[in-house]
Design an enzyme around this catalytic site. Sequence first.
Site, PDB file in Angstrom:
ATOM      1  N   HIS A  81      -4.045   7.232   3.054  1.00  0.00           N
ATOM      2  CA  HIS A  81      -4.286   5.909   2.472  1.00  0.00           C
ATOM      3  C   HIS A  81      -5.724   5.515   2.791  1.00  0.00           C
ATOM      4  O   HIS A  81      -6.190   5.688   3.928  1.00  0.00           O
ATOM      5  CB  HIS A  81      -3.301   4.902   3.067  1.00  0.00           C
ATOM      6  CG  HIS A  81      -3.537   3.503   2.590  1.00  0.00           C
ATOM      7  ND1 HIS A  81      -3.794   3.205   1.277  1.00  0.00           N
ATOM      8  CD2 HIS A  81      -3.573   2.321   3.262  1.00  0.00           C
ATOM      9  CE1 HIS A  81      -3.967   1.899   1.153  1.00  0.00           C
ATOM     10  NE2 HIS A  81      -3.847   1.350   2.339  1.00  0.00           N
ATOM     11  N   ASN A 108     -10.224  -0.353  -0.753  1.00  0.00           N
ATOM     12  CA  ASN A 108      -8.781  -0.223  -0.556  1.00  0.00           C
ATOM     13  C   ASN A 108      -8.068  -0.660  -1.837  1.00  0.00           C
ATOM     14  O   ASN A 108      -8.044  -1.842  -2.161  1.00  0.00           O
ATOM     15  CB  ASN A 108      -8.351  -1.106   0.635  1.00  0.00           C
ATOM     16  CG  ASN A 108      -6.862  -0.996   0.927  1.00  0.00           C
ATOM     17  OD1 ASN A 108      -6.090  -0.467   0.116  1.00  0.00           O
ATOM     18  ND2 ASN A 108      -6.444  -1.507   2.069  1.00  0.00           N
ATOM     19  N   CYS A 133       0.820  -1.230   0.000  1.00  0.00           N
ATOM     20  CA  CYS A 133       0.000   0.000   0.000  1.00  0.00           C
ATOM     21  C   CYS A 133       0.844   1.266   0.000  1.00  0.00           C
ATOM     22  O   CYS A 133       0.338   2.344  -0.317  1.00  0.00           O
ATOM     23  CB  CYS A 133      -0.952   0.000   1.186  1.00  0.00           C
ATOM     24  SG  CYS A 133      -2.086  -1.385   1.146  1.00  0.00           S
TER      25      CYS A 133
END
Length: 317
Positions: A244, A274, A113
């Site tokens: 994020h 996500n 990520c």
Amino acid sequence: MRYSRIAATGSYLPAKVLTNFDLEKMLSTSDEWIRERTGIERRHIAADGQTTVDLAEHAVRAALDAAGCKPEDVDLIVFGTTTPDLLFPNCGVLLQARLGCRGVPAFSVETACSGFMYALSIADKFVRAGEAKRALAIGAETLSRITDWTDRSTAVLFADGAGAVLLEPAEAPGILSTHLHADGAYSNLLYSGGGTDLSKPRRAITMTGNDVFKIAVNTLCKSIEEALVANGLQATALDWLVPHQANLRIIQATARRLDLPMERVITTVQDHGNTSAASVPLALDVGVRSGKIRRGDLILLEAFGGGFTWGSALIRY
Ligand code: UT7
């Protein structure tokens, strides 16, 4: 002194939308559970045959158009992804062939990520060192390809998309500072097999969600503090936090600890899920194109993911 700045942003989401109600028909889950625990309402899923590089190409062309640049103007490609089209050549190289900027350095960073945060930091250093003039930092993923669609604890979270920024040299600092970290001691809490370690489950994302959640909130707060302290600033100086997009509760907890009102936080997790390395550049592009983020705004970007890896960047847009 030479600096880099963001010349333009771009993003792309595949057309197919999978809602929580669609997931209710596939898994023992509910729209209510997913919304309450994650904030996610819908996410985009790549079409059959659509690859990570396909998504990235759309995002990059949108960024180049917005900057008034041509693909052949690009002289560096740094590509953050955990879902590469091939084991090799890397996605940066595959994208370079599509763009036609042959001969320029092109490579991937596989920091989950945080892939875009690493890509941005590297691209910034190349531009500041005078080794690149127009550098692409990309985050793109097709996480749907490594999702176990029978595992409700992960299938409701992850999704597909791509985001990109084009950096260019500047007289005044655009990228004020970047801060990267990793701690491999936590690799078992969040990983995906499919590499050459055949002892690990093939491909599917494996996550101990609860543990990751707590460490993510603490680590992200420290990472934001680090960027503010390095620049002698308080959170009140920020125009926007672009975090994020893993879980709305993580984003809210981070904003609360910083005393930052949610009105100054760009949130896309409800619409995108996500998207790992793509999440920050996607959210940044949404912020820019919606007119919320304007030239001159002070923005803090941050991400946290498998590895663990994490990072932040303070930017004058
Ligand atoms: O991007 C990289 C970084 N990733 C993250 O930051 C993700 C961090 N983790 C999280 O976001 C959260 O931990 C999750 C969203 C993954 C899970 O939320 P949680 O509040 O931590 O739930 P939990 O794992 O503690 O599970 C609570 C309950 C369990 O049932 P019992 O044992 O209490 O009966 C789970 O089995 O919820 C159950 N559950 C579900 N129920 C309905 C887990 N997934 C689902 C689901 N639908 N999809």
